[in-house]
Design an enzyme around this catalytic site. Sequence first.
Site, PDB file in Angstrom:
ATOM      1  N   CYS A  58       0.689  -1.169   0.077  1.00  0.00           N
ATOM      2  CA  CYS A  58       0.018  -0.150  -0.102  1.00  0.00           C
ATOM      3  C   CYS A  58       0.973   1.362   0.103  1.00  0.00           C
ATOM      4  O   CYS A  58       1.701   1.349   0.848  1.00  0.00           O
ATOM      5  CB  CYS A  58      -0.999   0.148   1.264  1.00  0.00           C
ATOM      6  SG  CYS A  58      -1.870   1.404   1.520  1.00  0.00           S
ATOM      7  N   ASP A  65      -0.096  -6.025   0.277  1.00  0.00           N
ATOM      8  CA  ASP A  65      -1.482  -6.097  -0.609  1.00  0.00           C
ATOM      9  C   ASP A  65      -1.133  -7.488  -1.274  1.00  0.00           C
ATOM     10  O   ASP A  65      -0.263  -7.621  -1.860  1.00  0.00           O
ATOM     11  CB  ASP A  65      -1.992  -4.967  -1.479  1.00  0.00           C
ATOM     12  CG  ASP A  65      -2.338  -3.839  -0.559  1.00  0.00           C
ATOM     13  OD1 ASP A  65      -3.040  -3.947   0.286  1.00  0.00           O
ATOM     14  OD2 ASP A  65      -1.981  -2.647  -0.979  1.00  0.00           O
ATOM     15  N   VAL A  80       6.438 -13.342 -24.158  1.00  0.00           N
ATOM     16  CA  VAL A  80       7.082 -13.075 -22.992  1.00  0.00           C
ATOM     17  C   VAL A  80       7.663 -14.045 -22.465  1.00  0.00           C
ATOM     18  O   VAL A  80       7.383 -15.246 -22.413  1.00  0.00           O
ATOM     19  CB  VAL A  80       6.239 -12.487 -21.969  1.00  0.00           C
ATOM     20  CG1 VAL A  80       5.158 -13.396 -21.281  1.00  0.00           C
ATOM     21  CG2 VAL A  80       7.091 -11.490 -21.119  1.00  0.00           C
ATOM     22  N   GLU A  81       9.064 -13.939 -22.307  1.00  0.00           N
ATOM     23  CA  GLU A  81       9.941 -15.208 -21.334  1.00  0.00           C
ATOM     24  C   GLU A  81       9.430 -15.024 -20.071  1.00  0.00           C
ATOM     25  O   GLU A  81       9.296 -14.404 -19.339  1.00  0.00           O
ATOM     26  CB  GLU A  81      11.362 -14.620 -21.601  1.00  0.00           C
ATOM     27  CG  GLU A  81      12.343 -15.823 -21.425  1.00  0.00           C
ATOM     28  CD  GLU A  81      12.452 -15.965 -19.887  1.00  0.00           C
ATOM     29  OE1 GLU A  81      12.180 -17.440 -19.495  1.00  0.00           O
ATOM     30  OE2 GLU A  81      12.770 -14.832 -19.087  1.00  0.00           O
ATOM     31  N   SER A  82       9.113 -16.235 -19.687  1.00  0.00           N
ATOM     32  CA  SER A  82       8.296 -16.689 -18.394  1.00  0.00           C
ATOM     33  C   SER A  82       9.088 -16.094 -17.102  1.00  0.00           C
ATOM     34  O   SER A  82       8.648 -15.696 -16.290  1.00  0.00           O
ATOM     35  CB  SER A  82       7.760 -17.815 -18.454  1.00  0.00           C
ATOM     36  OG  SER A  82       8.598 -18.881 -18.185  1.00  0.00           O
ATOM     37  N   HIS A  99      -3.810  -0.520  -6.082  1.00  0.00           N
ATOM     38  CA  HIS A  99      -4.330  -1.871  -6.710  1.00  0.00           C
ATOM     39  C   HIS A  99      -4.421  -1.388  -8.357  1.00  0.00           C
ATOM     40  O   HIS A  99      -3.948  -2.050  -9.400  1.00  0.00           O
ATOM     41  CB  HIS A  99      -5.435  -2.551  -6.217  1.00  0.00           C
ATOM     42  CG  HIS A  99      -5.476  -3.025  -4.961  1.00  0.00           C
ATOM     43  ND1 HIS A  99      -6.373  -3.094  -4.281  1.00  0.00           N
ATOM     44  CD2 HIS A  99      -4.418  -3.038  -3.997  1.00  0.00           C
ATOM     45  CE1 HIS A  99      -6.164  -3.452  -3.092  1.00  0.00           C
ATOM     46  NE2 HIS A  99      -4.897  -3.553  -3.152  1.00  0.00           N
ATOM     47  N   GLU A 100      -5.155  -0.325  -8.658  1.00  0.00           N
ATOM     48  CA  GLU A 100      -5.189   0.034 -10.123  1.00  0.00           C
ATOM     49  C   GLU A 100      -3.804   0.292 -10.753  1.00  0.00           C
ATOM     50  O   GLU A 100      -4.011  -0.157 -11.872  1.00  0.00           O
ATOM     51  CB  GLU A 100      -6.393   1.209  -9.947  1.00  0.00           C
ATOM     52  CG  GLU A 100      -7.457   0.979  -9.411  1.00  0.00           C
ATOM     53  CD  GLU A 100      -7.717   1.043  -7.989  1.00  0.00           C
ATOM     54  OE1 GLU A 100      -8.890   1.275  -7.261  1.00  0.00           O
ATOM     55  OE2 GLU A 100      -6.667   1.550  -7.466  1.00  0.00           O
TER      56      GLU A 100
END
Length: 160
Positions: A58, A65, A80-82, A99-100
């Site tokens: 937060c 969070d 994407v390479e994991s 969060h957003e």
Amino acid sequence: MSHPPRPTAPGTDALSQLGRQTIQPESPDKAELERVPAPHKGRRYVVRFTAPEFTSLCPVTGQPDFAHIVIDYIPRDWIVESKSLKLYLTSFRNHGAFHEDCSVTIATRLVELLDPEWLRIGAYWYPRGGMPIDVFWQTGPAPTEVWIPPQDVPGYRGRG
């Protein structure tokens, strides 16, 4: 000391993290997301990554969070390479953001890196102050000619 052999799949010669010991990035800004050529160009399919234990901080209280994040995308030229994605996602552990912001930042960075045909993120955040804050974003309407499974993350009530 011998190092493990470098990856040999097409387009992996420039990767700096896969097959090597890496240090956890300090922040999302310092994390290096990497990509490789999509192995099935011209074929439409969905790639899904699920991070059920995503963590950030937060930005006001510094308290942790937690979220269950689901990323779906249809590749165009790149995937994407994991390992780099895992390191990127875990770099949020000491990052303070709402969060957003975390959710849309992840999706935006992947879109900039991959230029996918389509991408969506579902970020199912555990409650803060007794209320879960879920964030959803996608690049546009979901294509109808490819199977896109539902995300099926339960509504709160203990989530999991």
